[in-house]
Design a protein around this motif. Structure first.
Motif, PDB file in Angstrom:
ATOM      1  N   ILE A 644       0.843  -1.203   0.000  1.00 18.59           N
ATOM      2  CA  ILE A 644       0.000   0.000   0.000  1.00 18.59           C
ATOM      3  C   ILE A 644       0.870   1.242   0.000  1.00 18.59           C
ATOM      4  O   ILE A 644       0.625   2.204  -0.741  1.00 18.59           O
ATOM      5  CB  ILE A 644      -0.967  -0.021   1.211  1.00 18.59           C
ATOM      6  N   LEU A 645       1.930   1.219   0.778  1.00 18.53           N
ATOM      7  CA  LEU A 645       2.802   2.399   0.838  1.00 18.53           C
ATOM      8  C   LEU A 645       3.452   2.659  -0.519  1.00 18.53           C
ATOM      9  O   LEU A 645       3.598   3.808  -0.942  1.00 18.53           O
ATOM     10  CB  LEU A 645       3.862   2.196   1.922  1.00 18.53           C
ATOM     11  N   GLN A 646       3.814   1.570  -1.218  1.00 16.69           N
ATOM     12  CA  GLN A 646       4.386   1.739  -2.551  1.00 16.69           C
ATOM     13  C   GLN A 646       3.330   2.305  -3.514  1.00 16.69           C
ATOM     14  O   GLN A 646       3.641   3.117  -4.382  1.00 16.69           O
ATOM     15  CB  GLN A 646       4.906   0.392  -3.054  1.00 16.69           C
ATOM     16  N   GLY A 647       2.086   1.890  -3.318  1.00 11.82           N
ATOM     17  CA  GLY A 647       0.995   2.428  -4.135  1.00 11.82           C
ATOM     18  C   GLY A 647       0.712   3.880  -3.803  1.00 11.82           C
ATOM     19  O   GLY A 647       0.429   4.694  -4.696  1.00 11.82           O
ATOM     20  N   VAL A 648       0.795   4.230  -2.531  1.00  8.29           N
ATOM     21  CA  VAL A 648       0.630   5.633  -2.123  1.00  8.29           C
ATOM     22  C   VAL A 648       1.754   6.469  -2.734  1.00  8.29           C
ATOM     23  O   VAL A 648       1.540   7.580  -3.225  1.00  8.29           O
ATOM     24  CB  VAL A 648       0.640   5.752  -0.576  1.00  8.29           C
ATOM     25  N   GLY A 649       2.959   5.903  -2.734  1.00  7.92           N
ATOM     26  CA  GLY A 649       4.103   6.599  -3.332  1.00  7.92           C
ATOM     27  C   GLY A 649       3.836   6.942  -4.787  1.00  7.92           C
ATOM     28  O   GLY A 649       4.049   8.080  -5.220  1.00  7.92           O
ATOM     29  N   LEU A 650       3.335   5.955  -5.538  1.00 10.35           N
ATOM     30  CA  LEU A 650       3.045   6.220  -6.950  1.00 10.35           C
ATOM     31  C   LEU A 650       1.909   7.240  -7.076  1.00 10.35           C
ATOM     32  O   LEU A 650       1.884   8.047  -7.999  1.00 10.35           O
ATOM     33  CB  LEU A 650       2.682   4.919  -7.679  1.00 10.35           C
ATOM     34  N   ALA A 651       0.994   7.214  -6.146  1.00 10.98           N
ATOM     35  CA  ALA A 651      -0.144   8.137  -6.230  1.00 10.98           C
ATOM     36  C   ALA A 651       0.270   9.587  -6.023  1.00 10.98           C
ATOM     37  O   ALA A 651      -0.230  10.475  -6.708  1.00 10.98           O
ATOM     38  CB  ALA A 651      -1.217   7.756  -5.207  1.00 10.98           C
ATOM     39  N   VAL A 652       1.177   9.839  -5.096  1.00  8.86           N
ATOM     40  CA  VAL A 652       1.430  11.249  -4.743  1.00  8.86           C
ATOM     41  C   VAL A 652       2.884  11.715  -4.761  1.00  8.86           C
ATOM     42  O   VAL A 652       3.125  12.904  -4.583  1.00  8.86           O
ATOM     43  CB  VAL A 652       0.814  11.621  -3.376  1.00  8.86           C
ATOM     44  N   MET A 653       3.855  10.840  -4.991  1.00 13.43           N
ATOM     45  CA  MET A 653       5.211  11.412  -5.015  1.00 13.43           C
ATOM     46  C   MET A 653       6.263  10.677  -5.829  1.00 13.43           C
ATOM     47  O   MET A 653       7.197  11.310  -6.316  1.00 13.43           O
ATOM     48  CB  MET A 653       5.726  11.615  -3.592  1.00 13.43           C
ATOM     49  N   GLU A 654       6.167   9.381  -6.003  1.00 16.59           N
ATOM     50  CA  GLU A 654       7.304   8.664  -6.586  1.00 16.59           C
ATOM     51  C   GLU A 654       7.352   8.767  -8.101  1.00 16.59           C
ATOM     52  O   GLU A 654       6.489   8.230  -8.784  1.00 16.59           O
ATOM     53  CB  GLU A 654       7.228   7.179  -6.219  1.00 16.59           C
ATOM     54  N   GLU A 655       8.356   9.425  -8.613  1.00 18.82           N
ATOM     55  CA  GLU A 655       8.531   9.469 -10.064  1.00 18.82           C
ATOM     56  C   GLU A 655       9.966   9.811 -10.428  1.00 18.82           C
ATOM     57  O   GLU A 655      10.538  10.769  -9.903  1.00 18.82           O
ATOM     58  CB  GLU A 655       7.600  10.530 -10.689  1.00 18.82           C
ATOM     59  N   LEU A 656      10.521   9.038 -11.351  1.00 23.96           N
ATOM     60  CA  LEU A 656      11.794   9.418 -11.946  1.00 23.96           C
ATOM     61  C   LEU A 656      11.481  10.464 -13.015  1.00 23.96           C
ATOM     62  O   LEU A 656      10.704  10.211 -13.932  1.00 23.96           O
ATOM     63  CB  LEU A 656      12.482   8.212 -12.578  1.00 23.96           C
ATOM     64  N   VAL A 657      12.079  11.637 -12.852  1.00 19.08           N
ATOM     65  CA  VAL A 657      11.814  12.727 -13.783  1.00 19.08           C
ATOM     66  C   VAL A 657      12.882  12.690 -14.877  1.00 19.08           C
ATOM     67  O   VAL A 657      14.072  12.711 -14.593  1.00 19.08           O
ATOM     68  CB  VAL A 657      11.854  14.088 -13.055  1.00 19.08           C
ATOM     69  N   LEU A 658      12.430  12.590 -16.129  1.00 24.08           N
ATOM     70  CA  LEU A 658      13.360  12.502 -17.247  1.00 24.08           C
ATOM     71  C   LEU A 658      13.426  13.822 -17.983  1.00 24.08           C
ATOM     72  O   LEU A 658      12.427  14.522 -18.137  1.00 24.08           O
ATOM     73  CB  LEU A 658      12.902  11.424 -18.238  1.00 24.08           C
ATOM     74  N   ASP A 659      14.620  14.136 -18.446  1.00 21.71           N
ATOM     75  CA  ASP A 659      14.795  15.300 -19.300  1.00 21.71           C
ATOM     76  C   ASP A 659      15.601  14.830 -20.503  1.00 21.71           C
ATOM     77  O   ASP A 659      16.784  14.566 -20.389  1.00 21.71           O
ATOM     78  CB  ASP A 659      15.539  16.397 -18.530  1.00 21.71           C
ATOM     79  N   ARG A 660      14.942  14.666 -21.617  1.00 23.95           N
ATOM     80  CA  ARG A 660      15.569  14.153 -22.833  1.00 23.95           C
ATOM     81  C   ARG A 660      16.423  12.918 -22.546  1.00 23.95           C
ATOM     82  O   ARG A 660      17.586  12.844 -22.880  1.00 23.95           O
ATOM     83  CB  ARG A 660      16.384  15.238 -23.531  1.00 23.95           C
ATOM     84  N   GLY A 661      15.803  11.954 -21.886  1.00 23.45           N
ATOM     85  CA  GLY A 661      16.459  10.668 -21.657  1.00 23.45           C
ATOM     86  C   GLY A 661      17.310  10.587 -20.407  1.00 23.45           C
ATOM     87  O   GLY A 661      17.755   9.516 -20.027  1.00 23.45           O
ATOM     88  N   ARG A 662      17.560  11.734 -19.791  1.00 22.73           N
ATOM     89  CA  ARG A 662      18.398  11.736 -18.584  1.00 22.73           C
ATOM     90  C   ARG A 662      17.523  11.798 -17.343  1.00 22.73           C
ATOM     91  O   ARG A 662      16.582  12.591 -17.288  1.00 22.73           O
ATOM     92  CB  ARG A 662      19.324  12.957 -18.570  1.00 22.73           C
ATOM     93  N   ILE A 663      17.878  10.972 -16.338  1.00 26.87           N
ATOM     94  CA  ILE A 663      17.139  11.014 -15.071  1.00 26.87           C
ATOM     95  C   ILE A 663      17.630  12.211 -14.265  1.00 26.87           C
ATOM     96  O   ILE A 663      18.826  12.359 -14.041  1.00 26.87           O
ATOM     97  CB  ILE A 663      17.352   9.721 -14.268  1.00 26.87           C
ATOM     98  N   ARG A 664      16.705  13.054 -13.857  1.00 25.61           N
ATOM     99  CA  ARG A 664      17.076  14.271 -13.133  1.00 25.61           C
ATOM    100  C   ARG A 664      17.146  14.089 -11.629  1.00 25.61           C
ATOM    101  O   ARG A 664      17.681  14.932 -10.927  1.00 25.61           O
ATOM    102  CB  ARG A 664      16.051  15.372 -13.446  1.00 25.61           C
ATOM    103  N   ASN A 665      16.569  13.023 -11.134  1.00 21.23           N
ATOM    104  CA  ASN A 665      16.454  12.899  -9.671  1.00 21.23           C
ATOM    105  C   ASN A 665      16.872  11.514  -9.181  1.00 21.23           C
ATOM    106  O   ASN A 665      16.154  10.869  -8.437  1.00 21.23           O
ATOM    107  CB  ASN A 665      15.023  13.212  -9.221  1.00 21.23           C
TER     108      ASN A 665
END
Ligand SMILES: Cc1cc2nc3c(=O)[nH]c(=O)nc-3n(C[C@H](O)[C@H](O)[C@H](O)COP(=O)(O)OP(=O)(O)OC[C@H]3O[C@@H](n4cnc5c(N)ncnc54)[C@H](O)[C@@H]3O)c2cc1C
Lengths: 743, 268
Positions: A644-665
């Motif tokens: 559930i916590l992993q699902g909550v993470g996807l719901a409100v905060m967990e994301e790898l942010v990409l910028d033209r193929g590069r992971i920013r975070n």
């Protein structure tokens, strides 16, 4: 001769919440994780990675790295003795990039040196000249250019069927990372005869072994892969990463070589959850019965195949959810881009579509003016029905209605906003009770258990007797889920003894247990353990013409006919390979019996939202889950709360942010996982319905908690704010600012 | 790596003049070392240096840790302290380290701007006081010379009675500010508004301050105008943590809410 005083019941059998044997050592910091391994004389390895998402390699100069004191080897593509390719579904990924790099962070060279620091410096000293190429980073563009790993087409029923109530929607899921707390780590030890022993983080040692053998052109008996202590996996350890590198370095240097990824490298060194774009159309009659569902599902597989084909298939097969519908059209695309490769993550394709179809179900309920749970109840799939997409008749228990009824009956159990001090914004003091709006949301999910589409899915286990009790030997990986607990419980109950433990053995000493994924080990390795223990007990009883076996030995009536030590001396053991019911590949319309079993779950989320600032506090996520038979209730609750916590993470905060193929975070500073202050309270109802082929009717329980918790949280935020929110994770700006127009 | 433990400020200053890298709680420095951004060869450890850990209403030594400030600091600074990292980080991290790092997202910094605090810099040849806006010059850039240490934060002896801090982050704790804000207000209505994470350095929203300072009991419309001015004055960027648009919006909302809290305390 001993006389029996009275039969003791088995301690620590199934149904008990036995304490995990590795629990206390883990709490005390005494458990040996892969990161802690050490052998005398070992070298340290490190990896040179591409700084570009797409480039031609013009030249590689290893000279400056080799010139550093203490460096023993710097290897590139040209130093690989075999084909140098690997991949879970088909080998398309270079062990080290040759002419071209296809994603940011792709390994280009590896080094071995006396210590970790020197190895890292040497990896940085490798001079690679690149000619940058235009990266393909948009999955829709890849689809248009036919850069795809797989296309799926599902057509079922009358394609002309039309309903009177229609809702359409477009949905997006961002790239989630498994972010296991233990990073990738391993040690390879050469055996002096051209072979190697590999000890590395994994979910599936036999397939690691196979890929090492194939990539390096070795013979199978030359490579042994050993299970090790692992701190979490969630799918990230299905694919090899440092495994072949370690073996290559160990064989080249003749020395043991160890490697541990740093956190940032871990984020680039393993596959991620596929980001998805989904277009949906649901049609229902005025009573809310689904008449037709159409979906187009586009997942971004990144640069290499990994498990994209299977993830996409799963997304398509579960595109309608746990609902009946007799007219379905689903088209799926697994795009090939220059984004980081994506593969397995808890829920495996079922997560992405669940967000979409449950959002659609809520839209439909609102279009019909119907209670969202009532709409779901009217469409609930049950045993004997056909899965809406594939037409497979469901022949194991499927308590969808029971899940809905359980959720509906659970008390809400929440106080007024802020009364427990837990307002949105937390310690940031942003929000007062008057700024808060509360919302409640529901979601259900369905997923397959075990591998599908005709894959020969099996697990081997061995049960033998030792002075310490029964021993279960297996190569099934423990990643933290509790396999070492549940297999021992199964052995105890089945044999009738109180002492049993699990011992891991390497790939040369036992056949495959299959992957620790797809919620499958309790059913598969549990099934093998159950069957091995059953046969062993039966053989022993037959041999002694006896009627019972316990910790003391074999009994005929009140007479002990053979003591435990005698049984141990005689070397009783039994090895069993367990298979689930066969499945088949899909036909050209995506129809067939592709799945061995299914599990359903439902979640109800309660959130407090500060709509003006877009901040969310997830107060509760309650759940009802189909578990078949609860072999260890506490372990199941552990899976439920974590999932559930992993699902909550996807719901409100967990994301790898990409910028033209590069992971920013690619750090824990900026890849935000929920902390304990973000964790909701959880009440869980375990629904037990026997009839599955798992041991004692057990079903896998690992993935379902993650699947519908995400859409339940988003539904609750929508309930609080009235916003459409067609993308996860939901960011503060998505709530606080005017929404962008949906596509 | 060479580490020295100076017995007094003099020894510490000599070490810094000699090119050694100061280490306080290490919660910024060690992160940079971990990411390979810094490789200090010679380190001077300030942790046990009592000379810079003094604490009074007008002076907070650079070595004072967040944990103490959280309990004993002026209201808005204590509120800010409470949001820094986790208990472990607050037990180690110091205000001096926050000020020396000068991150745009440093949670301790808007308070300094809001109350016009000064930074005391000391070298072998003596001390100087720089006002916060002379000290912070850019993203992680300050007017500190390499032979100087931050030795204290110097505060006026008449801090505004009403002062409130708040911070927006994407998680409920352990999070870098998306926006943070301090609003102070005096009996006569004089108001200051300082913000973090919305410009290269901590900043004041002067036009909003000026407008609201003359309002004794601002109307809804005035409060809305105040928030709008704050949103207009900040200069945030879009990055992987948030967007310019959201930061502008949140800055206005936070400033207004904090002002309302000050006004409510005034009325009470
Ligand atoms: C997990 C984590 C969470 C965090 N969360 C937050 C947060 O929520 N908010 C926030 O603002 N910060 C946060 N930080 C950053 C950090 O904790 C703070 O900036 C802290 O105040 C730094 O103090 P320190 O004593 O640890 O500094 P150090 O790391 O010891 O030093 C920081 C820098 O200042 C220099 N320095 C230290 N003392 C002096 C001095 N007296 N004179 C001159 N130079 C000096 C050092 O050489 C170094 O360059 C977090 C850090 C971590 C690791």
């Amino acid at each position: 001769m001993t006389t029996r005083t009275g039969r003791r019941s088995v301690q620590g059998g199934i149904g008990e919440s036995t304490i995990r044997p590795d629990g206390v050592p883990k709490l005390r910091g005494e458990f040996m994780y892969a990161q802690d391994m050490h052998v005398e004389g070992m070298l340290w390895g490190a990896t040179t990675r591409s700084p570009h998402p797409h480039a031609r390699i013009v030249s590689i100069d290893v000279g400056p790295a080799l010139a550093i004191g203490g460096v023993h080897a710097v290897l590139t593509h040209d130093d690989i003795p075999g084909p140098g390719l690997f991949g879970l579904e088909h080998p398309d990924q270079p062990v080290l990039a040759g002419d071209v790099v296809r994603y940011w962070g792709e390994p280009v060279a590896i080094v071995a040196a006396e210590d970790e620091d020197t190895a890292r410096r040497a990896a940085e000293a490798v001079v690679v000249e690149y000619e940058e190429l235009e990266p393909l980073v948009d999955a829709e563009e890849a689809d248009a250019r036919d850069e795809v790993f797989r296309r799926m087409k599902i057509r079922r029923g009358d394609q002309e069927a039309r309903g009177s109530v229609v809702v359409e929607g477009y949905y997006e899921v961002g790239m989630q990372d498994q972010a296991p707390l233990g990073t990738e780590a391993g040690l390879a030890v050469p055996d002096g005869n051209g072979g190697v022993d590999l000890y590395a983080t994994s979910q599936f040692v036999h397939v690691d072994q196979q890929q090492v053998v194939e990539a390096l052109g070795l013979r199978p008996e030359q490579v042994r892969a050993h299970p090790v202590g692992i701190g979490g996996a969630f799918g990230a350890r299905e694919d090899v990463n440092l495994h072949i590198h370690l073996c290559l370095l160990a064989l080249y240097t003749g020395r043991p070589v160890k490697m541990v990824y740093h956190r940032g490298e871990s984020f680039t060194g393993h596959v991620h959850r596929h980001p998805a774009r989904m277009w949906y159309r649901h049609e229902a009659d005025e009573n809310g019965r689904l008449v037709r569902v159409e979906a187009k599902i586009l997942v971004d597989g990144g640069a290499y195949a990994s498990t994209t084909a299977a993830v996409l298939a799963n997304a398509c097969y579960f595109a309608v959810g746990p609902y009946k519908c007799d007219s379905v059209a689903v088209d799926g695309v697994g795009a090939r881009t220059n984004n980081p490769p994506c593969g397995a993550m808890r829920g495996f394709g079922a997560v992405q579509v669940c967000f979409a179809y449950e959002s659609q179900m809520d839209r439909l309920a609102s279009a019909l003016g119907m209670d969202p749970l009532e709409l779901r109840r009217r469409n609930a799939l049950a045993t004997g029905d056909r899965l809406a997409t594939t037409g497979q008749v469901i022949d194991t228990p499927l308590p969808v209605v029971e899940v809905i009824d359980s959720l509906a009956a659970m008390p809400l159990l929440v106080d007024e906003p802020g009364s427990g001090g837990d307002l949105p914004g937390g310690s940031g003091l942003t929000t007062e009770p008057r700024h808060v709006r509360r919302g409640v949301g529901y979601a259900l999910s369905i997923k397959n258990l075990g591998f599908s589409e005709g894959f020969d899915d099996y697990a081997q286990a061995r049960v033998r007797l030792s002075p310490e009790g029964a021993i279960v030997e297996t190569a099934a990986i423990e990643v933290g889920q509790g396999l070492v607990n549940v297999l021992a419980q199964i052995a105890r109950t089945t044999l009738g003894v109180s002492r049993a433990e699990v011992r891991h053995v390497d790939t040369s000493r036992i056949d495959s247990a299959g992957s620790t994924s797809a919620s499958r080990q309790t059913q598969l390795s549990g099934g093998a353990t159950h069957e091995a223990a059953r046969r062993l007990r039966q053989r022993i009883l037959e041999h002694y013409r006896a009627d019972d076996l316990d910790d003391e030995g074999v009994w005929r009536g009140d007479t002990l006919v053979a003591a435990w030590d005698d049984l141990v001396r005689d070397g009783w053991e039994e090895t069993v390979t367990f298979r689930h019911p066969p499945t088949e590949p899909p036909d050209e319309n995506g129809q067939g019996k592709m799945h061995a079993d299914f599990a359903v779950a439902g979640h109800r989320a309660v959130v407090d939202v500060d709509p003006e600032l877009g901040l969310v506090r997830v107060l509760r996520v309650d759940t009802a889950q189909d578990v078949g038979k609860a072999l260890n209730p506490e372990s199941i609750r552990g899976q439920i709360e974590g999932g559930i916590l992993q699902g909550v993470g996807l719901a409100v905060m967990e994301e790898l942010v990409l910028d033209r193929g590069r992971i920013r975070n690619a750090t824990f500073t900026d890849y935000l996982l929920p902390t304990i202050l973000d964790a909701p309270d959880v009440e869980a109802i375990l629904i037990e319905q026997e009839g599955s082929w798992g041991p004692f009717g057990a079903k896998g329980v690992g993935e379902p908690p993650t699947i519908s918790s995400t859409p339940a949280v988003v539904a609750a935020i929508r309930d609080a704010t009235g916003k459409e929110l067609n993308r996860v994770p939901v960011r503060p700006q998505d709530i606080a600012l005017e929404e962008e127009v949906a596509r | 790596m060479e580490v020295i433990h100076p017995r007094n400020l003099e020894e510490a200053l000599a070490a810094v003049a000699d090119g050694m890298t100061p280490l306080a709680g290490g919660t910024d420095l060690m992160v940079e070392v971990n990411y390979g951004q810094k490789r200090p060869e010679r380190v001077v450890a300030l942790r046990r240096l009592a000379d810079i850990a003094d604490f009074s209403p007008t002076r907070i030594g650079a070595g004072v840790r967040w944990r103490r400030i959280e309990k004993e600091g002026p209201r808005a600074l204590a509120q800010a302290a409470r949001t820094v990292g986790s208990p472990q980080i607050r037990n180690a991290g110091t205000i001096g380290g926050n000020v020396a790092t000068a991150s745009p997202a440093g949670d301790g910094l808007p308070f300094l701007a809001a109350v016009d605090a000064s930074i005391e810099l000391t070298s072998g040849s003596g001390s100087r006081l720089l006002r916060w806006d002379e000290y912070f010059v850019g993203v992680k850039q300050t007017a500190r010379r390499s032979d100087e240490l931050v030795t204290a934060i110097v505060l006026a002896d008449d801090l505004p009675e009403r002062q409130e801090f708040a911070k927006v982050g994407v998680r409920n704790a352990m999070v870098i500010s998306t926006v943070c804000c301090v609003v102070t207000r005096r009996e006569d209505g004089a108001t200051t508004v300082a913000l973090g994470s919305v410009a290269p350095t901590p900043m004041r929203a002067r036009r909003a301050e000026e407008m609201i300072s003359s309002e004794r009991s601002p109307s809804e419309a005035t409060l809305a105008e105040f928030a709008r001015l704050v949103s207009e004055e900040v200069a945030p960027i879009t990055d992987h943590r948030s967007t310019e648009e959201y930061r502008r919006h949140a800055a206005g909302v936070l400033a207004r809410r904090l002002l309302e809290r000050c006004l409510r305390r005034e009325a009470a």
